[in-house]
Design a protein around this motif. Structure first.
Motif, short mmCIF file in Angstrom:
data_model
loop_
_atom_site.label_atom_id
_atom_site.label_comp_id
_atom_site.label_asym_id
_atom_site.label_seq_id
_atom_site.Cartn_x
_atom_site.Cartn_y
_atom_site.Cartn_z
N ASP A 93 28.39 41.30 46.23
CA ASP A 93 29.76 42.43 45.48
C ASP A 93 29.74 43.47 44.78
O ASP A 93 29.87 44.19 44.28
CB ASP A 93 30.98 41.25 45.53
CG ASP A 93 32.26 42.23 45.18
OD1 ASP A 93 32.34 43.30 45.96
OD2 ASP A 93 32.44 41.62 44.40
N ASP A 107 35.38 47.29 47.06
CA ASP A 107 36.10 46.29 46.62
C ASP A 107 37.41 45.90 47.29
O ASP A 107 37.32 44.57 46.62
CB ASP A 107 35.84 46.62 45.25
CG ASP A 107 35.22 45.91 44.15
OD1 ASP A 107 34.12 45.69 44.47
OD2 ASP A 107 34.59 46.87 43.21
N SER A 112 34.66 38.54 47.69
CA SER A 112 33.89 37.61 47.43
C SER A 112 34.72 36.47 46.84
O SER A 112 34.25 35.42 47.18
CB SER A 112 31.97 38.64 46.64
OG SER A 112 33.05 38.66 45.37
#
Length: 136
Positions: A93, A107, A112
């Protein structure tokens, strides 16, 4: 006389027991990944995507918050292979988030913290069943 809105309060437990850890990590994941919904699209967005828009500093902050979830998992005694998987999620990430524009879009898709929460909750449910939360 108009009523004033009640201030929003968070009562997060501070203990090291699995139930307290679960409550803190669930709250952090919700803050980072699902704080509010984009109108019209009905897509949940959190601070991870918003703070990630700030170059460098945003990625450092969100990486630290993601690493906190891994630290809590380590304190609960998760096996090293699960901790490594969680660490790789945070690392991936961070690496993707460092790429301008592409990282900001990623994102929204690669969450994550949600993945790490699932790993942690599965472990807590298996090894500390008294902390299970029945939703419904």
């Amino acid at each position: 006389m108009p009523r004033r809105p009640e201030p929003m309060t968070f009562n997060l437990p501070t203990g090291n027991d699995p139930a307290s850890v679960r409550a803190r990590v669930v709250a952090l994941e919700r803050l980072l990944e699902r704080s509010f919904t984009i109108p019209g699209v009905n897509m949940p967005v959190g601070l991870d995507a918003l703070v990630g828009l700030v170059p460098v500093l945003g990625d450092v902050v969100t990486t630290a918050m993601g690493a906190y979830i891994v630290w809590e998992a380590k304190n609960l005694g998760l096996p090293k292979w699960k901790l490594a998987r969680m660490g790789m999620n945070v690392l991936f990430d961070t690496a993707i988030g460092a790429i301008p524009l592409i990282g900001d879009a990623a994102d929204l898709v690669f969450r994550s913290n949600s993945k790490n929460l699932r790993i942690l909750i599965k472990h807590i449910d298996a090894h500390h069943p008294q902390t299970r939360v029945i939703e419904g």
